[in-house]
Design an enzyme around this catalytic site. Sequence first.
Site, PDB file in Angstrom:
ATOM      1  N   ILE A  90       0.817  -1.376  -0.592  1.00  0.00           N
ATOM      2  CA  ILE A  90       0.044   0.209  -0.385  1.00  0.00           C
ATOM      3  C   ILE A  90       0.748   0.996  -0.269  1.00  0.00           C
ATOM      4  O   ILE A  90       0.136   2.479  -0.505  1.00  0.00           O
ATOM      5  CB  ILE A  90      -1.172   0.324   1.355  1.00  0.00           C
TER       6      ILE A  90
ATOM      7  N   GLY B 165       3.056  -4.475  11.145  1.00  0.00           N
ATOM      8  CA  GLY B 165       2.502  -4.861  10.020  1.00  0.00           C
ATOM      9  C   GLY B 165       2.506  -3.798   8.874  1.00  0.00           C
ATOM     10  O   GLY B 165       3.067  -2.913   9.204  1.00  0.00           O
ATOM     11  N   VAL B 166       1.657  -3.002   8.817  1.00  0.00           N
ATOM     12  CA  VAL B 166       0.826  -2.006   7.443  1.00  0.00           C
ATOM     13  C   VAL B 166       1.642  -0.740   8.499  1.00  0.00           C
ATOM     14  O   VAL B 166       1.458   0.488   7.379  1.00  0.00           O
ATOM     15  CB  VAL B 166      -0.196  -2.744   6.760  1.00  0.00           C
ATOM     16  N   ASP B 167       1.302  -0.767   9.719  1.00  0.00           N
ATOM     17  CA  ASP B 167       1.814   0.829  10.147  1.00  0.00           C
ATOM     18  C   ASP B 167       2.831   1.300  10.934  1.00  0.00           C
ATOM     19  O   ASP B 167       3.465   2.315   9.727  1.00  0.00           O
ATOM     20  CB  ASP B 167       0.858   0.724  12.012  1.00  0.00           C
TER      21      ASP B 167
ATOM     22  N   SER C 259      -7.179  -4.582  11.068  1.00  0.00           N
ATOM     23  CA  SER C 259      -7.500  -6.081  11.884  1.00  0.00           C
ATOM     24  C   SER C 259      -7.017  -7.345  11.331  1.00  0.00           C
ATOM     25  O   SER C 259      -7.470  -8.391  12.109  1.00  0.00           O
ATOM     26  CB  SER C 259      -8.745  -5.873  12.036  1.00  0.00           C
TER      27      SER C 259
ATOM     28  N   GLY D  85      -4.636  -8.521  10.570  1.00  0.00           N
ATOM     29  CA  GLY D  85      -3.017  -8.750  10.795  1.00  0.00           C
ATOM     30  C   GLY D  85      -2.423  -9.413  12.471  1.00  0.00           C
ATOM     31  O   GLY D  85      -3.225 -10.191  12.964  1.00  0.00           O
TER      32      GLY D  85
END
Length: 182
Positions: A19, A40-42, A130, A132
């Site tokens: 992303i 994770g994505v954060d 949510s 992950g």
Amino acid sequence: MQRTWSAGPGRLSVREGDITRLTVDAVVNAANSRLAGGGGVDGAIHRAAGIDRLQAACREIIREIGSLPPGEAVITPGFGLPARHIIHTVGPIWRGGANSEPELLGNAYRNSLALAHRHDIQTLAFPAISCGVYGYPVEDAARIALTVLKEGIEAGLVIEAVMVLHGEAAYDTWSRIAEDIL
Ligand code: ADP
């Protein structure tokens, strides 16, 4: 890999990838309530945006609001990302499903769309919020997410929403459910 469906005046896409690489008006971050960054994505969004500038913007917001409850959303610049903005939302932690998880997950998508609309954001990319470390069952999360996105696009909140899935297995699951819903 990408598939696109039309929804009212706009469209909904499901694609595989990272992303942080997408050129869209805004990307959504699956943040935590302290907007503290994390894994994770954060973590990926923080690294790609530039950790120092994004953390400073997040700290400023937390100074004002205290914490960001699950289901709510706030916005920052995208800094080093190709996307101009980041919408930070907090998904629910899965605790068996009887603790308002479906409602809170729906709210995370709904409030992100509403905030995007208020900022004239027309193209918006979402990760699987949510799904992950927060442990939400992926098929249930996909049904909720895609239903809310379809309704939001049909209502004209954004022109295009893109669900960005990390890995081929996740992409296959989400595109099968999108085929069913759209
Ligand atoms: P949460 O805490 O909300 O569960 P996570 O970051 O742990 O958030 O995971 C959310 C989803 O984001 C997971 O399905 C994970 O595979 C996915 N993900 C991780 N990195 C990226 C990335 N760079 N681009 C898109 N999706 C990602």
